[in-house]
Design a protein around this motif. Structure first.
Motif, short mmCIF file in Angstrom:
data_model
loop_
_atom_site.label_atom_id
_atom_site.label_comp_id
_atom_site.label_asym_id
_atom_site.label_seq_id
_atom_site.Cartn_x
_atom_site.Cartn_y
_atom_site.Cartn_z
N GLU A 1 127.88 39.88 -22.07
CA GLU A 1 128.18 39.41 -20.65
C GLU A 1 128.09 37.65 -20.49
N GLU B 1 129.53 39.71 -11.07
CA GLU B 1 130.56 39.80 -11.79
C GLU B 1 131.87 39.17 -10.89
N LYS C 1 149.37 38.74 -6.58
CA LYS C 1 148.49 39.08 -7.76
C LYS C 1 148.75 39.03 -9.20
N VAL D 1 135.29 39.32 -21.38
CA VAL D 1 136.04 38.67 -21.14
C VAL D 1 136.33 40.29 -22.02
N PHE E 1 141.53 44.20 -16.56
CA PHE E 1 140.59 43.60 -16.08
C PHE E 1 139.66 44.48 -15.00
N LEU F 1 135.66 37.36 -11.42
CA LEU F 1 137.31 36.53 -12.19
C LEU F 1 137.72 35.57 -11.54
N HIS G 1 141.97 41.27 -24.08
CA HIS G 1 141.85 39.92 -23.30
C HIS G 1 142.82 38.77 -24.56
N ASP H 1 132.19 40.19 -7.49
CA ASP H 1 131.49 41.64 -7.02
C ASP H 1 130.44 42.31 -7.02
N ARG I 1 137.97 36.56 -7.44
CA ARG I 1 136.96 38.20 -6.56
C ARG I 1 136.03 37.40 -7.08
N ASN J 1 130.47 37.21 -16.71
CA ASN J 1 131.93 37.96 -16.43
C ASN J 1 132.18 38.33 -18.28
N LEU K 1 141.54 34.10 -11.87
CA LEU K 1 142.65 34.50 -12.24
C LEU K 1 143.81 33.12 -11.86
N TRP L 1 137.86 39.14 -2.50
CA TRP L 1 139.01 38.42 -3.31
C TRP L 1 139.11 37.15 -2.22
#
Length: 147
Positions: free
Chosen positions: A133, A69, A18, A107, A30, A71, A111, A62, A60, A105, A73, A45
């Motif tokens: 969002e 939500e 990761k 940002v 994040f 993520l 970032h 959530d 990911r 999501n 990567l 994950w």
């Protein structure tokens, strides 16, 4: 076209893979805090490996209150390969299986590439709401009926 494997990480923990995908970015950016090796991570994950077994991305999910939500990567060397879209498609499918309504999501401030990330999500159907969002309704075709 590349072939990727979508591998659930249950339970998810922090590890060097990761860290390599983040490529020096602070995990706290994040919402991950500053985990040490082996520390548990919340949420669900998945790891994405390429045909050579290299970790190229993570997803990911959530879920809470009927929304999730997400993520996405992607390792720097794998950007612009389509693996980000692969992750997003899998997260949408996972949300559909859970009968969730929306993916979103945020940002984060700080970032390093907020405009390209926002543009990427917008091009894939996400729209900014009044609280900042980026949201997308889970496609109805992905929401499976629960018997």
């Amino acid at each position: 076209m590349d072939t990727w494997d979508w591998i659930p990480e249950t339970p998810a923990t922090w590890d060097d893979r990761k860290g390599r995908v983040l490529d020096g970015l602070d995990p706290a950016l994040f919402g991950l805090g500053r985990p040490g090796d082996g520390d548990p991570l919340g949420d669900e994950w998945w790891r994405v490996e390429d045909a050579d077994g290299a970790t190229v991305a993570y997803g990911r999910l959530d879920g809470s209150w009927g929304d999730a939500e997400i993520l996405v990567l992607v390792a720097p060397a794998a950007r612009h390969s389509g693996v980000g879209s692969f992750v997003l498609e899998r997260l949408e499918a996972e949300a559909g299986r859970r009968r969730l309504n929306y993916l979103y999501n945020v940002v984060p401030h700080g970032h390093p590439d907020p405009e390209p990330v926002t543009a990427w999500l917008t091009a894939r159907g996400f729209a900014r709401n009044d609280v900042g969002e980026l949201r997308k309704q889970v496609p109805a075709a992905l929401v499976q009926n629960q018997g």
